[in-house]
Design an enzyme around this catalytic site. Structure first.
Site, PDB file in Angstrom:
ATOM      1  N   PHE A  65      64.770   1.066 -77.664  1.00  0.00           N
ATOM      2  CA  PHE A  65      65.843   0.478 -76.720  1.00  0.00           C
ATOM      3  C   PHE A  65      65.359  -1.251 -76.617  1.00  0.00           C
ATOM      4  O   PHE A  65      64.260  -1.432 -76.203  1.00  0.00           O
ATOM      5  CB  PHE A  65      65.716   1.313 -75.447  1.00  0.00           C
ATOM      6  CG  PHE A  65      66.709   0.729 -74.306  1.00  0.00           C
ATOM      7  CD1 PHE A  65      67.940   0.696 -74.567  1.00  0.00           C
ATOM      8  CD2 PHE A  65      66.135  -0.060 -73.243  1.00  0.00           C
ATOM      9  CE1 PHE A  65      68.864   0.025 -73.569  1.00  0.00           C
ATOM     10  CE2 PHE A  65      67.039  -0.528 -72.327  1.00  0.00           C
ATOM     11  CZ  PHE A  65      68.266  -0.634 -72.340  1.00  0.00           C
ATOM     12  N   ASN A 110      63.479 -14.729 -72.225  1.00  0.00           N
ATOM     13  CA  ASN A 110      63.790 -15.155 -70.836  1.00  0.00           C
ATOM     14  C   ASN A 110      64.506 -13.992 -70.251  1.00  0.00           C
ATOM     15  O   ASN A 110      65.416 -14.327 -69.333  1.00  0.00           O
ATOM     16  CB  ASN A 110      64.854 -16.423 -71.048  1.00  0.00           C
ATOM     17  CG  ASN A 110      63.813 -17.642 -71.644  1.00  0.00           C
ATOM     18  OD1 ASN A 110      62.686 -17.945 -70.911  1.00  0.00           O
ATOM     19  ND2 ASN A 110      64.453 -18.308 -72.641  1.00  0.00           N
ATOM     20  N   ALA A 111      64.418 -12.735 -70.643  1.00  0.00           N
ATOM     21  CA  ALA A 111      65.118 -11.801 -69.861  1.00  0.00           C
ATOM     22  C   ALA A 111      64.133 -10.623 -70.017  1.00  0.00           C
ATOM     23  O   ALA A 111      63.907  -9.976 -70.885  1.00  0.00           O
ATOM     24  CB  ALA A 111      66.364 -11.426 -70.760  1.00  0.00           C
ATOM     25  N   SER A 158      62.283  -8.638 -66.221  1.00  0.00           N
ATOM     26  CA  SER A 158      62.905  -8.092 -64.950  1.00  0.00           C
ATOM     27  C   SER A 158      64.116  -8.786 -64.743  1.00  0.00           C
ATOM     28  O   SER A 158      64.866  -7.701 -64.326  1.00  0.00           O
ATOM     29  CB  SER A 158      61.948  -8.586 -63.810  1.00  0.00           C
ATOM     30  OG  SER A 158      60.689  -8.182 -63.942  1.00  0.00           O
ATOM     31  N   GLN A 194      34.886   4.061 -62.536  1.00  0.00           N
ATOM     32  CA  GLN A 194      33.875   3.799 -61.448  1.00  0.00           C
ATOM     33  C   GLN A 194      32.922   5.099 -61.271  1.00  0.00           C
ATOM     34  O   GLN A 194      31.884   4.819 -61.266  1.00  0.00           O
ATOM     35  CB  GLN A 194      34.403   3.634 -60.111  1.00  0.00           C
ATOM     36  CG  GLN A 194      33.652   2.877 -59.177  1.00  0.00           C
ATOM     37  CD  GLN A 194      33.202   1.467 -59.433  1.00  0.00           C
ATOM     38  OE1 GLN A 194      33.861   0.836 -60.404  1.00  0.00           O
ATOM     39  NE2 GLN A 194      31.899   1.194 -58.886  1.00  0.00           N
ATOM     40  N   GLY A 212      30.487   4.994 -63.843  1.00  0.00           N
ATOM     41  CA  GLY A 212      29.524   4.073 -63.917  1.00  0.00           C
ATOM     42  C   GLY A 212      29.535   3.284 -65.197  1.00  0.00           C
ATOM     43  O   GLY A 212      30.543   3.060 -65.691  1.00  0.00           O
ATOM     44  N   GLY A 213      28.207   2.871 -65.725  1.00  0.00           N
ATOM     45  CA  GLY A 213      27.975   2.356 -66.884  1.00  0.00           C
ATOM     46  C   GLY A 213      28.633   2.936 -68.094  1.00  0.00           C
ATOM     47  O   GLY A 213      29.376   2.273 -68.875  1.00  0.00           O
ATOM     48  N   GLU A 257      59.141  -1.148 -68.819  1.00  0.00           N
ATOM     49  CA  GLU A 257      60.535  -0.471 -68.543  1.00  0.00           C
ATOM     50  C   GLU A 257      60.437  -0.570 -66.741  1.00  0.00           C
ATOM     51  O   GLU A 257      61.161   0.180 -66.175  1.00  0.00           O
ATOM     52  CB  GLU A 257      60.605   0.783 -68.856  1.00  0.00           C
ATOM     53  CG  GLU A 257      61.197   1.067 -70.287  1.00  0.00           C
ATOM     54  CD  GLU A 257      61.520   2.391 -70.460  1.00  0.00           C
ATOM     55  OE1 GLU A 257      62.053   2.908 -69.789  1.00  0.00           O
ATOM     56  OE2 GLU A 257      61.463   2.804 -71.665  1.00  0.00           O
ATOM     57  N   SER A 264      56.245  -2.470 -61.364  1.00  0.00           N
ATOM     58  CA  SER A 264      56.217  -2.098 -59.936  1.00  0.00           C
ATOM     59  C   SER A 264      56.976  -2.666 -59.059  1.00  0.00           C
ATOM     60  O   SER A 264      57.681  -2.296 -58.206  1.00  0.00           O
ATOM     61  CB  SER A 264      54.891  -1.528 -59.566  1.00  0.00           C
ATOM     62  OG  SER A 264      54.193  -1.034 -60.323  1.00  0.00           O
TER      63      SER A 264
END
Lengths: 268, 387
Positions: free
Chosen positions: B125, B131-132, B134, B338, B341-342, B365, B368
């Site tokens: 789609f 320039n288009a 959101s 997190q 950890g490493g 799409e 947020s």
């Protein structure tokens, strides 16, 4: 031609627990699966259908929940499914199970045009009980030839040619005619996944037919706990034994020996 | 009200999970590294009907067009092992194949839908331009009528599946009414002369999913390839994206679920200070928050699917689902790294990939921010009782 596949619902193997008081498998909360060997049996039946044309009929004996594995079999492409379910069948050992399965097969064959044009396929054994007895006993009940531990199969004009594993090392090639019963090993094929449309069909276009004791009219002394010759003393999970092998030699020799070992154990 | 899946849905979930773990998961990392979908998996996905999940059987699909919850479940399970595949089939189904089924003519279904549903062709789609984004109304790719045909000129960017697609839904400008542009959606066969694929994007995450620039130079498209009516493109795009959001939300739920599962496993195994780190409250809180966020996203997603199947207006809830599920996935992936950890930074653990993949959900799409805009606009116009 009819191809019967007898399948069993078993607990997902890694999660088996045993109730120490009753000496039976704890089934609550454990996902149930089609016995993995039985998936190979279904796959073989479906291959026969695709190559030679056949009606594939899956049969399972068990509680009503066993419908789930029959639906999965239907999703894979099986045409018809029968669930043998009745409180009277409960507690059956391999002998009572094979007797009941045989009754169902005979009943389905009654309406068939050619009553000898059929094949019965089972997995070589179930991963819960590991007996491998239902196949041979069922063949005796039906009074047809049996070939167990089949790893290769060919159908040529009503003749079947199979390779069976004998004493773990030797391969025996056997030819026989229909009707016959086979129990298959996992090596025989790779079972297919049900497709999305196969699943939709299994729930919308196909049905699971339940048969109880009233319909099968068994000799009551031969079914369920009454018909079982086996007495279970103890159920236990086999301990895993780890074997240690020390390989000595030059690097090349060690590598070759290691590869040989891994090949022997079918890891490579 | 019933929150349980029916038997068929349970089976779809079980089989898709087995399939995804058996076939997609083993090559997910490699596909991510190579920025390319695995060809063998592609073939298997075709055989399994994952390109036609929400299309009726008569058009080559799986027949789940009236059961969007099943589509959610399938997309979720695929997204759980590989977000790139979740996006590829999700986008293909939701914003290309499904709109042709829903809004297309019988002739269009015969010519385009069957090949899409069978996975013989991949769909895309194409709305976004330089320039288009959101601002969907900012489309500049133009279509000019020439007899029975339209001639398309311009380019699209960031088209998901763009480089591998053979059937495109292209949003083009076909006129202007006062200050407002008139948009129209064309079904374009990529074998049409004048069409070419431009830059294939090298992305942070969902790297195996193809994102490309598409160039149209005097591409002739017959009048009968217009989806819906001339000038309906904007409204139709919004409807298409409503359904697309359910798909993205599902894929994000799957990714969030994967991050959660990996974190639970690691928290039970990793020993520090003489005990599994899951015994520490700091970890427990993270796990709870992840689970709550993922489950919220899942519930909204299923609700949007339910509303869609029952003929209700699901535009608001699908925007909520997309927003909540994508942010949940990002949050879950963030916490998963997190918790690890490493090790969480290392490619040896999949959470590193989840973290990179999750960001996409909050952007494509409709970002947020755009979801919040869509949600607020509806609420401010119609009041909170529409929920």
């Amino acid at each position: 031609m009819k191809v019967f596949v007898c399948i069993k619902q078993v607990p997902g193997v890694s999660e088996v627990r045993i109730d120490p008081k009753t000496n039976t498998l704890v089934r609550e909360g454990i996902p149930s699966i089609i016995n993995p060997y039985d998936k190979n049996a279904i796959e073989l039946a479906l291959t026969i259908k695709e190559e030679n044309g056949a009606e594939v009929i899956a049969i399972s004996m068990g509680p009503p929940q066993a419908e789930e594995i029959l639906r999965e079999a239907l999703s894979m492409g099986v045409d018809k499914a029968f669930l043998l379910t009745d409180k009277a069948f409960a507690g059956a050992d391999t002998l009572a199970t094979s007797y009941t399965l045989a009754l169902a097969i005979k009943r389905i064959l009654k309406s068939a045009k050619n009553k000898k044009d059929y094949l019965v396929i089972l997995g070589a054994q179930a991963i819960d009980g590991d007996t491998g007895q239902v196949g041979p006993e069922l063949a005796e009940e039906l009074d047809i030839p049996q070939i167990t531990y089949v790893q290769k199969f060919e159908l040529k004009e009503n003749k079947i040619i199979v390779e069976r594993i004998f004493r773990t090392e030797e391969v025996v090639i056997i030819e026989t005619q229909l009707p016959a019963l086979l129990s298959v090993l996992r090596e025989i094929n790779i079972p297919r996944f049900p497709t999305m449309s196969g699943i939709v069909d299994a729930y919308t276009k196909k049905e699971v037919i339940s048969l109880d004791a009233n319909e099968l009219k068994p000799d009551k002394r031969k079914i369920g706990l009454n018909g079982s010759m086996t007495e279970v003393w103890k159920i236990f999970i086999p301990e895993r034994k780890a074997e240690q092998i020390i390989i000595k030699g030059t690097n090349e020799e060690i590598a070759q020996e290691l590869c040989r070992n891994l090949k022997n154990d079918k890891i490579l | 009200m019933d929150f349980t899946l029916n038997e068929q849905q349970k089976m779809l979930k079980k089989i898709t999970r087995e399939f995804a773990e058996g076939y997609i998961a083993p090559v997910a990392e490699e596909s991510d590294q190579n920025s390319k979908l695995d060809e063998k998996v592609f073939q298997k996905m075709k055989e399994m009907n994952y390109f036609g999940t929400c299309i009726p059987e008569e058009y080559g699909g799986a027949g789940l067009h009236d059961d969007t919850i099943s589509f959610c479940i399938v997309t979720e399970e695929i997204g759980r092992v590989d977000a790139s595949w979740g996006i590829t089939t999700g986008v293909h189904c939701s914003v290309c194949a499904y709109p042709i089924y829903k809004f297309g003519t019988e002739d269009q279904r015969q010519r385009f839908l069957i090949d899409l549903a069978k996975g013989n062709k991949v769909g895309a789609f194409c709305l976004t331009e330089a320039n288009a984004g959101s601002d969907a109304g900012g489309v500049q790719l133009g279509a000019v009528k020439d007899g029975d045909e339209w001639i398309l000129n311009g380019s699209k960017i960031f088209a998901t599946n763009g480089g591998i697609a053979e059937t495109l839904l292209v949003v083009a400008k076909t006129g202007e009414k006062g200050s407002r542009k008139e948009l129209t959606i064309f079904i374009v066969d990529t074998n049409t002369p004048g069409y070419s694929v431009g830059v294939k994007e090298d992305k942070l995450g969902v790297r195996a999913s193809n994102t490309s620039e598409l160039v149209f130079q005097d591409v002739h498209v017959p009048q009968e390839n217009i989806l819906g009516k001339t000038g309906e493109g904007f409204q139709l795009s919004m409807k298409i994206l409503d359904f697309g959001r359910i798909s993205i939300a599902s894929q994000c739920v799957g990714l969030g679920q994967a991050a959660l599962e990996a974190s639970i496993k690691y928290s039970n195994e990793r020993i520090q200070f003489g005990r599994p780190i899951g015994r520490f409250q700091g970890i427990q809180w993270k796990i709870s928050d992840m689970a709550c966020a993922v489950e919220s996203g899942r519930l909204l997603t299923y609700k949007a699917a339910y509303m869609c199947d029952n003929g209700m207006d699901y535009s608001l809830v699908s925007a909520m689902a997309k927003l909540v599920a994508s942010e949940a996935a990002m949050k879950a992936a963030h916490s998963a790294v997190q918790i690890h950890g490493g090790y969480g930074l290392m490619k040896a653990y999949p959470v590193e990939r989840y973290f990179r993949d999750a960001k996409m959900g909050e952007i494509y799409e409709g970002t947020s921010e755009i979801q919040r805009l869509v949600i607020a606009n509806q609420l401010l116009r119609k009041g909170a009782n529409i929920l």
